[in-house]
Design a protein around this motif. Structure first.
Motif, PDB file in Angstrom:
ATOM      1  N   LEU A  60     122.867  62.726  54.054  1.00 57.68           N
ATOM      2  CA  LEU A  60     123.485  64.039  54.233  1.00 57.68           C
ATOM      3  C   LEU A  60     124.759  63.959  55.058  1.00 57.68           C
ATOM      4  CD1 LEU A  60     120.271  66.173  54.816  1.00 57.68           C
ATOM      5  CD2 LEU A  60     121.814  66.335  52.851  1.00 57.68           C
ATOM      6  N   GLN A  61     124.734  63.148  56.104  1.00 56.21           N
ATOM      7  CA  GLN A  61     125.924  62.992  56.941  1.00 56.21           C
ATOM      8  C   GLN A  61     127.089  62.450  56.122  1.00 56.21           C
ATOM      9  OE1 GLN A  61     124.231  60.628  60.171  1.00 56.21           O
ATOM     10  NE2 GLN A  61     124.492  62.347  61.584  1.00 56.21           N
ATOM     11  N   GLY A  62     126.779  61.509  55.213  1.00 58.05           N
ATOM     12  CA  GLY A  62     127.831  60.971  54.352  1.00 58.05           C
ATOM     13  C   GLY A  62     128.411  62.037  53.446  1.00 58.05           C
ATOM     14  N   LYS A  63     127.533  62.883  52.905  1.00 57.22           N
ATOM     15  CA  LYS A  63     127.991  63.941  52.006  1.00 57.22           C
ATOM     16  C   LYS A  63     128.825  64.994  52.741  1.00 57.22           C
ATOM     17  CE  LYS A  63     124.171  63.573  48.670  1.00 57.22           C
ATOM     18  NZ  LYS A  63     125.007  63.254  47.493  1.00 57.22           N
ATOM     19  N   VAL A  64     128.380  65.394  53.931  1.00 57.48           N
ATOM     20  CA  VAL A  64     129.117  66.441  54.647  1.00 57.48           C
ATOM     21  C   VAL A  64     130.442  65.900  55.190  1.00 57.48           C
ATOM     22  CG1 VAL A  64     127.012  67.701  55.239  1.00 57.48           C
ATOM     23  CG2 VAL A  64     127.942  66.052  56.867  1.00 57.48           C
ATOM     24  N   THR A  65     130.466  64.609  55.514  1.00 56.05           N
ATOM     25  CA  THR A  65     131.731  64.002  55.958  1.00 56.05           C
ATOM     26  C   THR A  65     132.752  64.040  54.830  1.00 56.05           C
ATOM     27  OG1 THR A  65     130.614  62.541  57.537  1.00 56.05           O
ATOM     28  CG2 THR A  65     132.823  61.899  56.812  1.00 56.05           C
ATOM     29  N   ASP A  66     132.298  63.749  53.604  1.00 55.31           N
ATOM     30  CA  ASP A  66     133.192  63.803  52.441  1.00 55.31           C
ATOM     31  C   ASP A  66     133.757  65.204  52.241  1.00 55.31           C
ATOM     32  OD1 ASP A  66     132.742  61.128  51.916  1.00 55.31           O
ATOM     33  OD2 ASP A  66     131.125  61.503  50.486  1.00 55.31           O
ATOM     34  N   LYS A  67     132.984  66.222  52.622  1.00 56.00           N
ATOM     35  CA  LYS A  67     133.408  67.607  52.457  1.00 56.00           C
ATOM     36  C   LYS A  67     134.102  68.153  53.709  1.00 56.00           C
ATOM     37  CE  LYS A  67     129.797  68.921  49.141  1.00 56.00           C
ATOM     38  NZ  LYS A  67     130.681  69.534  48.122  1.00 56.00           N
TER      39      LYS A  67
END
Length: 225
Positions: free
Chosen positions: A165-172
């Motif tokens: 999730l952290q990876g996904k939110v960082t991308d956003k």
């Protein structure tokens, strides 16, 4: 990225390099050996929701394309052209997601494809929630898949899901304190799709209100009071 005219968009963030899970390393090692194997191979990937089946199959597709091979990812849940599956025997890597929801016609096509690629170099990677003997499939197809190389993905821990999730939110470009994830796991859901949808909603509301994503905001937006 689109592929072969299908209305399926591949997620470029789904790569073999960021597929996590300690027990899943053996699967990744085996997949790498397939690129050196000149024989046909059939691999069955099973796992419960949010274990990463779609990630793995799309990652295989990207890895094959990066090696200048013809590859395709198909999700049985999406609408497919009639007779599409059975005509894939000339594709180097065929990755078919969610075969457990295939109708009888699609199951027969998959069985025919399985037989067509025996004497080729085609790699067929399929996924389902359960092992073949637990699926409601045509008897002959179930038998073939039981003979394939079978892997079951591990159930990810909350810590591993937090990393994803952290990876996904960082991308956003979304900023979220780790305590928010802990709260969501406990009071909302442990499903990654549900969580990402919730985070997107929280981000939208926080921008409207010009405030950070906090536990009080989570309670309000997701009606967790």
């Amino acid at each position: 990225m689109k592929q072969l005219g299908l209305p399926v968009l591949l997620n470029a963030k789904m790569q073999l390099s960021n597929f996590i899970g300690d027990k899943n390393k053996q699967i990744l090692t085996f997949i790498e050996t397939l690129f050196l194997d000149n024989n046909s191979n059939v691999v069955m990937i099973s796992g419960s929701k949010s274990t990463g089946k779609t990630h793995l199959l799309q990652a295989c597709t990207f890895a094959a394309m990066n090696k200048q091979l013809n590859a395709i990812y198909i999700d049985i849940k999406e609408e497919l052209p009639e007779g599409f599956i059975v005509n894939l025997s000339d594709i180097d890597w065929v990755c078919i997601d969610n075969i457990d929801v295939a109708d009888s016609v699609q199951q027969q096509q998959l069985f025919d494809l399985y037989n067509q690629i025996k004497q080729t170099q085609v790699k067929l990677i399929v996924s389902a929630k359960n092992l073949p003997n637990q699926l409601n499939l045509l008897k002959d197809l179930k038998t073939r898949l039981s003979l394939a190389m079978n892997f079951t993905l591990e159930v990810l821990s909350d810590e591993q899901k937090t990393v994803i999730l952290q990876g996904k939110v960082t991308d956003k470009n979304i900023r979220i304190d780790t305590k928010i994830y802990t709260y969501l796991f406990k009071h909302y859901s442990r499903d990654l799709s549900d969580l990402m949808s919730a985070i997107n909603r929280l981000d939208e509301i926080s921008l409207q209100k010009k405030t950070k994503i906090t536990i009080p905001l989570v309670k309000e937006v997701l009606d967790l009071n």
